[in-house]
Design an enzyme around this catalytic site. Sequence first.
Site, short mmCIF file in Angstrom:
data_model
loop_
_atom_site.label_atom_id
_atom_site.label_comp_id
_atom_site.label_asym_id
_atom_site.label_seq_id
_atom_site.Cartn_x
_atom_site.Cartn_y
_atom_site.Cartn_z
N ASP A 3 46.81 -12.04 -35.62
CA ASP A 3 45.77 -11.08 -36.04
C ASP A 3 45.60 -11.11 -37.56
O ASP A 3 45.80 -12.16 -38.20
CB ASP A 3 46.17 -9.69 -35.50
CG ASP A 3 45.01 -8.77 -35.25
OD1 ASP A 3 44.53 -8.16 -36.23
OD2 ASP A 3 44.56 -8.66 -34.09
N ASP A 4 45.29 -10.00 -38.13
CA ASP A 4 45.00 -9.87 -39.56
C ASP A 4 46.20 -10.34 -40.40
O ASP A 4 47.33 -10.39 -39.92
CB ASP A 4 44.72 -8.39 -39.83
CG ASP A 4 43.97 -8.15 -41.10
OD1 ASP A 4 43.85 -9.08 -41.91
OD2 ASP A 4 43.50 -7.01 -41.30
N ASP A 57 36.24 -9.18 -35.74
CA ASP A 57 36.37 -7.74 -35.99
C ASP A 57 35.30 -7.26 -36.97
O ASP A 57 34.66 -8.06 -37.65
CB ASP A 57 37.78 -7.47 -36.57
CG ASP A 57 38.30 -6.09 -36.23
OD1 ASP A 57 37.49 -5.21 -35.92
OD2 ASP A 57 39.53 -5.91 -36.31
N MET A 58 35.15 -5.95 -37.03
CA MET A 58 34.25 -5.34 -38.02
C MET A 58 34.74 -3.91 -38.25
O MET A 58 34.54 -3.05 -37.41
CB MET A 58 32.82 -5.31 -37.51
CG MET A 58 31.87 -4.82 -38.57
SD MET A 58 30.29 -4.35 -37.96
CE MET A 58 29.37 -4.18 -39.47
N ASN A 59 35.36 -3.70 -39.40
CA ASN A 59 36.13 -2.48 -39.57
C ASN A 59 35.54 -1.40 -40.46
O ASN A 59 36.28 -0.59 -41.00
CB ASN A 59 37.53 -2.84 -40.08
CG ASN A 59 38.44 -3.20 -38.94
OD1 ASN A 59 38.45 -2.52 -37.92
ND2 ASN A 59 39.19 -4.28 -39.07
N ASP A 64 41.24 0.93 -30.42
CA ASP A 64 42.50 0.74 -31.14
C ASP A 64 43.59 1.65 -30.57
O ASP A 64 44.76 1.51 -30.92
CB ASP A 64 42.32 1.04 -32.63
CG ASP A 64 41.78 -0.17 -33.39
OD1 ASP A 64 41.73 -1.26 -32.81
OD2 ASP A 64 41.39 0.00 -34.56
N ARG A 80 38.02 1.33 -46.08
CA ARG A 80 39.15 0.42 -45.90
C ARG A 80 39.11 -0.66 -47.01
O ARG A 80 39.35 -1.84 -46.75
CB ARG A 80 39.13 -0.24 -44.52
CG ARG A 80 40.51 -0.53 -43.96
CD ARG A 80 40.46 -1.44 -42.76
NE ARG A 80 41.79 -1.57 -42.18
CZ ARG A 80 42.22 -2.62 -41.48
NH1 ARG A 80 41.42 -3.63 -41.26
NH2 ARG A 80 43.41 -2.64 -40.99
N ASP A 116 0.82 -1.22 0.00
CA ASP A 116 0.00 0.00 0.00
C ASP A 116 0.85 1.27 0.00
O ASP A 116 0.32 2.37 -0.17
CB ASP A 116 -0.91 0.03 1.24
CG ASP A 116 -1.98 -1.05 1.13
OD1 ASP A 116 -2.16 -1.57 0.02
OD2 ASP A 116 -2.61 -1.36 2.16
#
Length: 695
Positions: free
Chosen positions: A340-341, A452-454, A521, A417, A42
Amino acid sequence: MPIEVNEQGWVLTTHRTAYAFGINQAGLLTHRYWGVRLPRLDDYPVAPSYAEKVSFYEPLTLTPEEYPPYGGARFVDPCLKVSFADGVRDVVLRFESFDVREGDVPELLIHLRDTFYPFRVTLHYRVHAAYDLVERLVTVQNDGDTPITLERIWSAQWHLPAHENYRLMHVTGRWYDEMYLRREPLVQGIKVLESRRLTTSHHHNPWFAVDDGSARESSGAVYFGLLAWSGNWKLSAEMTDFGSTRVNIGLNDWDFAWRLAPGDTFATPSSFAGYSDGGFGRASRSLHDFIRDTILPHRPVVHKVLYNSWEATEFAVDERSQIELARHAAKMGIELFVLDDGWFHGRNDDTAGLGDWWPDERKFPHGLGTLIAQVNALGMDFGLWVEPEMVNPNSDLYRTHPDWGIHFPTRARTTARNQLILNFGRTDVQEYIIAQLNRLLSENRIAFIKWDMNRNVSEPGWPDAPGDPRELWVRHVEGLYHVWSTLRERHPDVIWQSCSGGGGRADLAILRLADQVWVSDNTDAAARLAIQEGYSHIFPANTMEAWVTDVGRERLSLAFRFHVSMCGSLGVGGHLLHWTPEQRTEAAHWIALYKEIRHIIQFGDQYRLRSPQEHPFSAVQYVSKDRSEGVLFAFRTHMPPPAPVGPLYLRGLDPEAQYEIEGLDGIRSGLAWMHVGLQLVLKDFDSTVRRIWRR
Ligand code: GLA
């Protein structure tokens, strides 16, 4: 009972808080209360009702509805906007019934239905009691035989108690410079934050914290929340001229439409929100615990110290260069070596190769197997970089399937890119990527994947889309979740990292798939202090991957760079062959120390003692859940002399217990360390790490 019902409506109670709504006299689902938990049912106010007194003061505008649709004389920002097949764009929702589903996470479902059209709306409220969080999402269903177009469908409208001087805190930034905390007054009108980039974005994050201007790190009332979604999102914080403040959050309605065919349902992503009366610190600790305990795929896993060779070798990778680095890494105590890449077919720079996910025959003539075996023989796990949503026009994949990219057929495709985005809304694209990555994971001993997504989207077209082409914004993200979760199911031990050119995809939905996030980055440790602080308002330290690199080495000691990275999930990314033997020995020392304290950092409570975004002398502290040990980091960047610095007041200790702090004389009570504080002396660009022990 987390969900209580009486004639006034529903009360959702968590450990410390309550959220109440009910049906007002006009039959509208109306907000009643959100704040500290009250002793009796209440005690919660009744749902307010408004009668027309002046024609311009419309009751529908005045009523704090839980989920206002666009329709009637309503001039607040609505949560739902639809077009029916006959052109009517006015929704009138009436309460029909409710259900309570018991379980670990109890759920209340409120069923609403349009008064004329066969269109059902269900509001879902889930109570995460231990974390003081309420989760909301919405499902809609077309029960008719003609399509309905959804033009906006948000997850929630969160109402704040009436107050005139609210302040909104959020984060802004850009690539290489993410997560800056901004505080601004909410005045009459609408403040919009959003992403139109197909991903969460570096620029804003779907998170908010609102206070009345008086909350601090460890005191004051804060309303906070977020959206678990990795695509276009929108936050609209509205203060009406009638003194009502609400925060809407959900899928972005920018360029959005969804064709809800007869019989179809649609579900929004979840929004989570909470109330803290312990300032911004408690708000973030609630989120940290919640994310660690309930969201992350591998919950109590200790994150390994990784080495990533990107900043050392960039695209010039081959077996020999990687093994050389791996040998040094292993000697320093690194546990996971990440390539990595640059490792896949035709990838010598950023102009080619994306889409062709098999090892480059020239660089890795024996495949990745021999490299992985050598890395494993050195006692380390092996990890790999991929960017699955992307395609270079110069790739076998694009030459075979140019139609798989997101595009408008009559427009040039803007590359960024040198790459385009695959349409993950398409099932053929999903199947191809699943097959490629599944093969990679099945044929190789891969323990870790950096996803990743650049780039962000352009020309967001989908020729031959099965529904409205604007569904792309949602279907791409759902496709991403599908691909990623299918791979996760097939390879459950793999640890994934979410990266989008740094921190472009950090959100609660991606953290259901990825255990770690590459936050920026920018690996300059001084810049990183600020980025890490912003990140810590939302996400726990174990998700925050932080590398020690060579960036800033002219002015930042190796110790300083290590201390900054040790505040999260430690990694190293410098060129180890360029490090002196003394530097590698020093690195081994910091890595060994990190392994001793990482359980406190990764799983403990985080206290921001002094903000690096506000002060060049900053500090952050972590305390184990049982309060038996802690660790304190302090950093000084540049301060013009004289540089008076007040004491640091520790937090989170047991006030009655006795504690010792490394390097300081005397054992004192937790209360004393928290109220008398401690004085640390640091020179410019100097830092320290101090362990804290209960004695
Ligand atoms: C992005 C990532 C980096 C690195 C490069 C590789 O920029 O954020 O860490 O992986 O891509 O191309």
